[in-house]
Write a protein that holds these residues in place. Structure first.
Motif, PDB file in Angstrom:
ATOM      1  N   ALA A  79       0.865  -1.094   0.007  1.00 29.83           N
ATOM      2  CA  ALA A  79       0.044   0.033   0.106  1.00 29.83           C
ATOM      3  C   ALA A  79       0.891   1.187   0.084  1.00 29.83           C
ATOM      4  O   ALA A  79       1.760   1.490   0.913  1.00 29.83           O
ATOM      5  CB  ALA A  79      -0.884  -0.007   1.334  1.00 29.83           C
ATOM      6  N   GLY A  80       0.780   2.173  -0.956  1.00 30.36           N
ATOM      7  CA  GLY A  80       1.238   3.496  -1.081  1.00 30.36           C
ATOM      8  C   GLY A  80       0.875   4.238   0.044  1.00 30.36           C
ATOM      9  O   GLY A  80      -0.306   4.203   0.413  1.00 30.36           O
ATOM     10  N   GLU A  81       1.803   5.147   0.483  1.00 28.30           N
ATOM     11  CA  GLU A  81       1.516   6.103   1.690  1.00 28.30           C
ATOM     12  C   GLU A  81       1.186   7.545   1.087  1.00 28.30           C
ATOM     13  O   GLU A  81       0.955   8.149   2.046  1.00 28.30           O
ATOM     14  CB  GLU A  81       2.929   5.985   2.573  1.00 28.30           C
ATOM     15  N   ALA A  82       1.414   7.750  -0.217  1.00 26.78           N
ATOM     16  CA  ALA A  82       1.346   9.084  -0.687  1.00 26.78           C
ATOM     17  C   ALA A  82      -0.091   9.826  -0.629  1.00 26.78           C
ATOM     18  O   ALA A  82      -0.079  10.876  -0.061  1.00 26.78           O
ATOM     19  CB  ALA A  82       1.559   9.005  -2.332  1.00 26.78           C
ATOM     20  N   VAL A 105       4.619   1.253   1.371  1.00 31.93           N
ATOM     21  CA  VAL A 105       5.400   1.624   0.422  1.00 31.93           C
ATOM     22  C   VAL A 105       5.503   3.238   0.454  1.00 31.93           C
ATOM     23  O   VAL A 105       4.602   4.035   0.475  1.00 31.93           O
ATOM     24  CB  VAL A 105       4.910   1.385  -1.253  1.00 31.93           C
ATOM     25  N   PRO A 106       6.814   3.585   0.899  1.00 34.45           N
ATOM     26  CA  PRO A 106       6.910   5.099   1.128  1.00 34.45           C
ATOM     27  C   PRO A 106       6.671   5.829   0.015  1.00 34.45           C
ATOM     28  O   PRO A 106       6.898   5.423  -1.290  1.00 34.45           O
ATOM     29  CB  PRO A 106       8.396   5.050   1.998  1.00 34.45           C
ATOM     30  N   GLU A 107       6.101   7.072   0.201  1.00 32.22           N
ATOM     31  CA  GLU A 107       5.955   8.054  -0.733  1.00 32.22           C
ATOM     32  C   GLU A 107       7.080   8.057  -1.851  1.00 32.22           C
ATOM     33  O   GLU A 107       6.814   8.316  -3.209  1.00 32.22           O
ATOM     34  CB  GLU A 107       5.677   9.368  -0.198  1.00 32.22           C
ATOM     35  N   GLU A 108       8.388   8.214  -1.410  1.00 33.15           N
ATOM     36  CA  GLU A 108       9.388   8.499  -2.655  1.00 33.15           C
ATOM     37  C   GLU A 108       9.689   7.149  -3.191  1.00 33.15           C
ATOM     38  O   GLU A 108      10.766   7.175  -3.888  1.00 33.15           O
ATOM     39  CB  GLU A 108      10.743   8.959  -1.429  1.00 33.15           C
ATOM     40  N   THR A 109       9.171   6.177  -2.846  1.00 32.25           N
ATOM     41  CA  THR A 109       9.415   4.596  -3.707  1.00 32.25           C
ATOM     42  C   THR A 109       8.317   4.602  -4.557  1.00 32.25           C
ATOM     43  O   THR A 109       6.929   4.701  -4.507  1.00 32.25           O
ATOM     44  CB  THR A 109       9.205   3.368  -2.914  1.00 32.25           C
ATOM     45  N   SER A 110       8.858   4.641  -5.923  1.00 31.11           N
ATOM     46  CA  SER A 110       8.041   4.552  -7.191  1.00 31.11           C
ATOM     47  C   SER A 110       7.449   2.810  -7.088  1.00 31.11           C
ATOM     48  O   SER A 110       8.339   1.906  -6.876  1.00 31.11           O
ATOM     49  CB  SER A 110       9.018   4.734  -8.467  1.00 31.11           C
ATOM     50  N   PHE A 111       6.205   2.877  -7.468  1.00 33.06           N
ATOM     51  CA  PHE A 111       5.604   1.482  -7.777  1.00 33.06           C
ATOM     52  C   PHE A 111       6.343   0.555  -8.721  1.00 33.06           C
ATOM     53  O   PHE A 111       6.454  -0.336  -8.663  1.00 33.06           O
ATOM     54  CB  PHE A 111       4.243   1.612  -8.101  1.00 33.06           C
TER      55      PHE A 111
END
Length: 133
Positions: A79-82, A105-111
């Motif tokens: 799950a993305g945090e953005a 999945v931290p905001e700075e990490t691209s899917f």
């Protein structure tokens, strides 16, 4: 690829929000990125489902989404945090109820970085020789 290998990659900064040691031994067969509220018809089991949680407009929808993903046999949810500045507690609780491993999945990490890592590992295990750039 095992979930343990994925979350152990320091470049991605992933964090396990739900899942014990046994859950981290789950094998990831493929990756499916979605923001459909019910993606189950597109899953066949063993996928790492990646979602930006855009489908979540209320906490009640977390149960519906997680039930669909877990019921389809997914290996885990990333799950993305953005969108929410983190993974909402109701998503974490739904994953606990359905025993679905949950990875933040931290905001700075691209899917796409997560996808490339998994697809590269799966392809290498199959002997296809695909390599990520």
């Amino acid at each position: 690829m095992l979930l343990r290998e994925l979350v152990g990659n320091p470049r991605l900064g992933l964090r396990v929000l739900h899942g014990d040691e046994a859950a981290l031994e789950r094998s990831v067969r493929w990756v499916y990125t979605t923001d459909l509220i019910d993606p189950s018809r597109y899953l066949s089991g063993g996928e790492l489902v990646i979602s930006g949680l855009v489908w979540r407009t209320s906490p009640a929808e977390s149960e519906r989404f997680v039930a669909a993903v877990a019921g389809a046999g997914a290996a885990a949810l990333a799950a993305g945090e953005a969108v929410f500045g983190g993974v909402p507690d109701d998503v974490v609780e739904a994953c606990r109820r359905h025993d679905l491993p949950l990875i933040a999945v931290p905001e700075e990490t691209s899917f796409s970085d997560v996808t490339e890592l998994v697809v590269g590992a799966v392809a290498a295990a199959r002997g296809t020789g695909w390599r990520s750039p």
